[in-house]
Design an enzyme around this catalytic site. Structure first.
Site, short mmCIF file in Angstrom:
data_model
loop_
_atom_site.label_atom_id
_atom_site.label_comp_id
_atom_site.label_asym_id
_atom_site.label_seq_id
_atom_site.Cartn_x
_atom_site.Cartn_y
_atom_site.Cartn_z
N GLU A 18 -6.41 -9.76 5.27
CA GLU A 18 -6.99 -9.46 3.96
C GLU A 18 -7.67 -8.08 3.95
O GLU A 18 -7.59 -7.36 2.96
CB GLU A 18 -7.99 -10.54 3.53
CG GLU A 18 -7.33 -11.87 3.16
CD GLU A 18 -6.31 -11.74 2.03
OE1 GLU A 18 -6.49 -10.91 1.13
OE2 GLU A 18 -5.30 -12.48 2.07
N GLN B 185 -6.22 -2.23 -0.75
CA GLN B 185 -5.70 -0.90 -1.11
C GLN B 185 -4.42 -0.51 -0.36
O GLN B 185 -4.07 0.66 -0.32
CB GLN B 185 -6.73 0.21 -0.86
CG GLN B 185 -7.88 0.17 -1.82
CD GLN B 185 -9.19 0.28 -1.11
OE1 GLN B 185 -9.39 -0.31 -0.06
NE2 GLN B 185 -10.11 1.01 -1.69
N CYS C 191 10.50 -9.25 -16.21
CA CYS C 191 10.15 -10.43 -17.01
C CYS C 191 11.28 -11.47 -17.05
O CYS C 191 11.01 -12.67 -17.10
CB CYS C 191 9.77 -10.02 -18.42
SG CYS C 191 8.34 -8.94 -18.43
N CYS D 174 10.91 -13.96 -14.40
CA CYS D 174 9.56 -14.49 -14.20
C CYS D 174 9.49 -15.99 -14.52
O CYS D 174 9.93 -16.42 -15.59
CB CYS D 174 8.57 -13.73 -15.09
SG CYS D 174 6.89 -14.34 -14.86
N1 ADE Z 1 -2.74 -9.08 -0.95
C1 ADE Z 1 -3.96 -9.49 -0.59
N2 ADE Z 1 -3.90 -10.65 0.08
C2 ADE Z 1 -2.59 -10.98 0.18
C3 ADE Z 1 -1.87 -12.04 0.78
N3 ADE Z 1 -2.52 -12.99 1.43
N4 ADE Z 1 -0.54 -12.05 0.69
C4 ADE Z 1 0.08 -11.05 0.04
N5 ADE Z 1 -0.53 -10.03 -0.53
C5 ADE Z 1 -1.86 -9.98 -0.47
#
Ligand code: ADE
Length: 361
Positions: free
Chosen positions: A49, A54, A209, A212
């Site tokens: 995470e 970013q 879309c 989706c």
């Molecule tokens: N961006 C932030 N956390 C993520 C996750 N666990 N999987 C994919 N993209 C993410």
């Protein structure tokens, strides 16, 4: 102010339930096989995470794998050397994240028995863990119902509800909607599913879309407003122009370790304003008594580096400097070019150093 482009509200009875069902069903078949999803532990969730802040998934993958290989658990990172940590992070950018992981790991060992806390408020007290990351850790690592309101979730929900606006009330509406839609026992899956949808289908430019799973629910799609929602932020890119000095003397290059700011712990090369007074500027780094020869290195071209809030145009120039009193000014050092890989540099500089090495062969 946030306003609804429709008369739709987050209280609409079936909307959150249908949203949840369609999203989870879609994720079951479209979930990407990512390294942090193969073996899930609080530590691996935390590291992934932080890396994903970013930074796009594709960039993070090799860094995550290398990191877990070198630092398999919190104890390993807590006893690591900062220089090694920053070198491993080289190329991911936003180095404060790596320094914060190191600081957090040490705090976790000292204050939490070496285990990542499973409380939202305690997580928020650790350096580098904001609302989004704390919610992601609580849901993905501990199965707790905390909606992640990141840029993907904001975009998806803004389009579903046709919300316009950028500010705090929008954030609250998105959070309320997600809180209502979140399935109690699948909080982690739900959060990942929204991020996945935002990254692969509900793209900020050119959303797909037609493929989706939520298109029948999506008010922006129905009204053909997907290109106007969410509203775009005004771009305020500042341009900075500098000359990057590659001052070489006897197989060594001048550099300095930054002690503070976003590049703290990294090594930087001298830069000067691009205003034509290069020789005077060089003398501030190595004294006045020098002869400089500009080495013709056509590989080193002008380049622009884009950061979140500004663009930096860098013109790298190589000077071979010799002279009687050539010695570095305060804080600057000569690093042996042959050892340059053991020093962490921002990736923009690292690429230039790579080119320098190739050109000098
Ligand atoms: N961006 C932030 N956390 C993520 C996750 N666990 N999987 C994919 N993209 C993410």
């Amino acid at each position: 102010m946030t306003r609804l482009a429709s008369n739709r509200t987050t209280k609409e009875p079936d909307l959150t339930a249908t949203f949840r069902r369609k999203l989870i069903r879609w994720f079951a078949t479209h979930r990407r096989d990512l390294p942090w999803r193969r073996y899930v532990s609080p530590y691996s969730v935390w590291i992934s995470e932080i890396m994903l802040q970013q930074t796009v998934v594709k960039t993070v993958i090799p860094f995550f794998e290398r990191w877990l290989g070198r630092f398999p658990d919190i104890a390993a990172i807590a006893s690591a050397d900062e220089r090694e940590v920053l070198t491993l992070w080289e190329g991911l950018g936003y180095y404060g994240r790596a320094r914060n992981i190191l600081r957090s790991a040490r705090l976790i060992v000292q204050q939490h028995g070496g285990r990542l806390p499973d409380s939202y408020n305690t997580l928020r007290e650790l350096p580098g863990i904001g609302e989004c990351t704390a919610a992601a850790i609580m849901s993905l690592a501990f199965g707790k119902s905390y909606p992640v309101v990141d840029a993907n979730a904001r975009r998806v929900v803004s389009r579903i509800l046709a919300l316009r606006g950028l500010d705090r009330p929008l954030e609250e509406q998105v959070k309320t909607f997600l809180g209502q839609a979140m399935p109690p026992r699948k909080a982690g899956q739900f959060n990942e599913a929204i991020m996945e949808l935002g990254q692969t289908v509900c793209l900020s430019r050119g959303p797909l879309c037609e493929s989706c799973p939520l298109k029948t629910l999506c008010f922006a799609f129905r009204k053909n407003l997907q290109d106007q929602i969410p509203s775009k932020t005004a771009s305020s890119t500042i341009q900075k122009r500098s000359i990057l000095l590659l001052l070489i003397s006897d197989g060594r290059i001048m550099a300095r370790r930054k002690e503070s700011g976003i590049f703290a712990g990294l090594w930087l090369l001298p830069t000067i304003p691009d205003n034509g007074r290069t020789k005077t500027a060089i003398s501030t780094f190595i004294g006045r008594d020098f002869k400089a020869e500009i080495s013709p290195l056509p590989a080193l071209e002008l380049r622009t580096h884009h950061y979140t809030r500004y663009a930096h145009r860098l013109k790298p120039i190589v000077y071979d400097v010799t002279g009687k009193g050539v010695r570095p000014a305060d804080g600057w050092r000569w690093l042996r070019l042959a050892e340059i890989y053991s020093y962490p540099f921002p990736s923009a500089y690292r690429r230039i150093l790579d080119e320098l090495r190739v050109a000098q062969r």
